[in-house]
Design an enzyme around this catalytic site. Structure first.
Site, short mmCIF file in Angstrom:
data_model
loop_
_atom_site.label_atom_id
_atom_site.label_comp_id
_atom_site.label_asym_id
_atom_site.label_seq_id
_atom_site.Cartn_x
_atom_site.Cartn_y
_atom_site.Cartn_z
CD GLU A 139 -1.38 -0.11 3.65
OE1 GLU A 139 -2.30 -0.72 3.40
OE2 GLU A 139 -0.97 0.35 4.65
CG HIS A 168 -3.00 0.86 7.76
ND1 HIS A 168 -2.85 0.08 6.79
CD2 HIS A 168 -3.95 0.21 8.37
CE1 HIS A 168 -3.57 -0.95 6.81
NE2 HIS A 168 -4.40 -0.93 7.63
#
Lengths: 384, 294
Positions: free
Chosen positions: B212, B250
């Protein structure tokens, strides 16, 4: 959480880092009150979280109260690169002899801290890094070792800061390191760090990013959280405890898990559409959370369809389904909803939703099919 | 075979008597994992559905011979729990705790590196590890995984890890081990650690890597793959459309300046010979095709 300059300077001051005396203002009247308590000449600075304020006219010198009034009037409400100025910081103007740069952040690949120091401050550090990389002296710091005054003294000498600035700069840098670590910053940056014509070293700007995971041990951050979000949609989501980021598109997104939410944005784009937001409802997606998510996405006037993408892990899809049904009962959703539900208890979840499906509530078997449907619906002319 | 854990791995759960610890600890045990104990300073001597509770990790290790630990402790106490496990001789620690301050993670990582070089930390803020049919430590739902290999999975994201397992299992393609390394800025175990282990594992024939935005771990992994991997790798990187400067859920998922974009990561992986997919479904399809051609 990114702090405004004035907040960063207030934070620096807590750690003994010298900054110019000043005050914040949200109105012209407040600006006048602040200015009356300070010694002229003053500088009136727009508070926006974006670089290039000076060039945009957001930083002005004032020799008199009248000039403070003029500048405050002009700068408040000004648009700087898409950021509206709601606040000013007014401080004693500094006679600058030299501008340096210093920062601390995490060196992610090496899992230690990295300090960057340069005698060429006052410009974007990325520009210095490109044009004159040797002018940036990097210092790798193991968190277990910390930064001593001796190391800082050697560092300022290595970076070739002016002799008369070195002792003060080294002491300031150690304080900045303490602020970075004990203050739980992701980034603590001073650009420029100045040497004044009368030989004083201080922080002329402050760029601080706080690690929100450490909020629990920093009650002093509370006052800043109110100014953290300026997007109305984000403020509403934050109030409801949702992880939301506003974007410019027309497909509203609700997903569980940050990675899946990001991926949902990607597939919407691949299907030819644009996402209106990023929204991760996280692990325990119950009826309340789903209702809150629906409310926030539905409140965005740009949203033309809503894509609910859930992969049940800990989250059980039947619970999510109950949440959707409950949300539909509580909120008047104006856009069609496309569901993609998979994972733990997906069969039970889909069965629960089956009797509720209609032109405004559609279920698709896969993520890609659902993305295409949501994009088509967003592009269709709005009924009524 | 599997990496890091197998059917003989004995696990204790730190925080077993808490709501989450109980739920996942019992769930892991019911999956077949050898969950031999738990810790809770105040509830030593009791049990959680037959799993004995000890006062601390050292006592649990003495009594059970556990070598792995599952840390389910709130953020303020999580790094202390990790270090307690390391001090008690635990060699594999899985920490699922989300929301640990980055400075605590950095200190914890460096203490482990300096004082406990033989201990591996997975996480924090990760879904854990599952070797289908053998061992499941963490929060992954066991029924979406399929035993028997031949694919190894490593992922920075939780739900995308499940998605990857699901895509493969649906097609009848099993997994040797699936490792969620987590999305925090200072992960104890990174992509390269897992790629290295998968390369060495004879039963793993191909690897799926889910990345990611943020950081440069995918780029570093690409370099490792180019020079050291003989097994085929399929990759997907989430966040092509992510705007710079915003944390995408995140703590580690943030594009700063030109650093950390999905496109740069995909380019680096492609250049290293990795088959790069544009979405999780395509990644699954590419992997199924590779497995069928083996």
């Amino acid at each position: 959480m990114d702090l405004f300059e004035y907040q960063g300077k207030q934070y620096f001051a807590r750690y003994g880092i010298p900054v110019s005396p000043g005050g914040e203002a949200e109105t012209v009247d407040q600006a006048m009150t602040v200015a009356e308590g300070l010694e002229f000449p003053l500088v009136v600075k727009a508070q926006v979280r974006v670089g290039g304020r000076g060039k945009a006219g957001g930083i002005q010198l004032a020799d008199t109260l009248d000039e403070v009034r003029t500048h405050a009037t002009n700068i408040l409400g000004m648009d700087i690169k898409g950021h509206t100025v709601h606040r000013l910081w007014i401080e004693r103007s500094s006679d600058i002899a030299k501008e340096y740069y210093v920062s601390f952040t995490l060196d992610r690949p090496n899992k230690v801290y990295i300090g960057m120091l340069s005698k060429e401050g006052g410009v974007e550090i990325e520009t210095v890094a490109e044009e004159n990389p040797d002018a940036i002296i990097k210092l790798s710091i193991n968190p277990l070792d910390g930064l001593s005054l001796e190391t800082a003294a050697k560092w300022v000498a290595d970076a070739d800061l002016d002799e008369e600035a070195r002792e003060q700069a080294a002491a300031l840098i150690v304080k900045l390191y303490t602020c970075y670590v004990e203050g739980d910053c992701d980034l603590a940056e001073i650009n420029p760090l100045i040497l004044t014509t009368d030989g004083v070293v201080r922080a002329l700007d402050a760029k601080v990013t706080l690690d929100v995971n450490a909020t629990y041990r920093h009650p002093e951050w509370e006052v800043w959280s109110a100014t953290d979000t300026e997007d109305e949609r984000e403020a509403m989501a934050k109030e409801k405890g949702l992880n939301y980021i506003g974007l410019d598109g027309s497909v509203g997104i609700i997903a569980n898990g940050a990675g899946l939410a990001m991926s949902t944005l990607d597939v919407v784009q691949q299907a030819g559409g644009t996402a209106a937001n990023f929204l991760d409802i996280g692990g325990g997606a119950n009826a309340d959370l789903m209702t809150a998510a629906m409310e926030v996405v539905n409140a965005d006037p740009a949203v033309r369809s809503i894509f609910v993408n859930i992969f049940g892990g800990i989250t059980r899809v039947d619970e999510v389904a109950k949440g959707i049904i409950e949300a539909l009962r509580r909120v008047d959703i104006t856009s069609p909803i496309v569901l993609r539900l998979d994972g733990t208890n997906a069969v039970e979840g889909r069965a629960l939703l089956e009797p509720h499906l209609n032109a405004q509530l559609i279920s698709e078997p896969t993520m890609l099919a659902a993305a295409r449907r949501a994009v088509d619906l967003a592009a269709a002319p709005k009924e009524g | 075979m599997s990496i890091f854990v197998d059917e003989n791995t004995k696990v204790i759960v730190q925080g077993l008597t808490g709501g989450q610890g109980r739920f996942h600890g019992v769930r892991n045990r019911d999956y077949g994992t050898k969950v031999v104990g738990g810790t809770s300073p105040k509830k030593a001597g009791t049990d959680v559905e037959g799993i004995p509770v000890f006062a601390n990790v050292a006592e649990a290790v003495d009594a059970t011979g556990a070598t792995a630990s599952f840390v389910v402790v709130p953020p303020a106490g999580a790094t202390a729990a990790i270090l307690e496990a390391a001090e008690a001789g635990i060699s594999f620690i899985v920490c699922i705790t989300e929301g640990i301050p980055a400075h605590d993670e950095a200190r914890c990582y460096n203490i482990l590196k300096r004082d406990f070089p033989g201990t591996r930390l997975l996480g924090p803020n990760c879904p854990g590890i599952i070797s289908p049919g053998k061992c499941n430590i963490g929060i992954t739902s066991g029924d979406i995984a399929l035993p028997g290999g031949p694919v190894g999975i490593v992922s920075r994201s939780g739900t995308l890890t499940y998605q990857a397992l699901h895509e493969l299992s649906q097609q009848g393609v099993g997994q040797t081990t699936c490792v969620g390394i987590g999305g925090d800025p200072v992960p104890g175990t990174n992509f390269i650690d897992c790629l290295e282990a998968f390369e060495a594992d004879p039963d793993t024939k191909a690897v799926m890597m889910i990345g990611e935005i943020g950081g440069s771990e995918e780029e570093r992994a690409a370099e490792y793959i180019a020079h050291h991997m003989t097994k085929p790798v399929v990759s997907y990187v989430a966040g092509v459309t992510a705007p710079p400067g915003r944390k995408m859920g995140h703590a580690g998922a943030i594009i700063s300046g030109s650093q950390g974009t999905a496109q740069a990561k995909m380019d680096a992986l492609s250049a290293a010979g990795v088959s790069v997919a544009l979405n999780p479904t395509e990644a699954g399809e590419k992997m199924v095709a590779i497995v069928k051609s083996l």
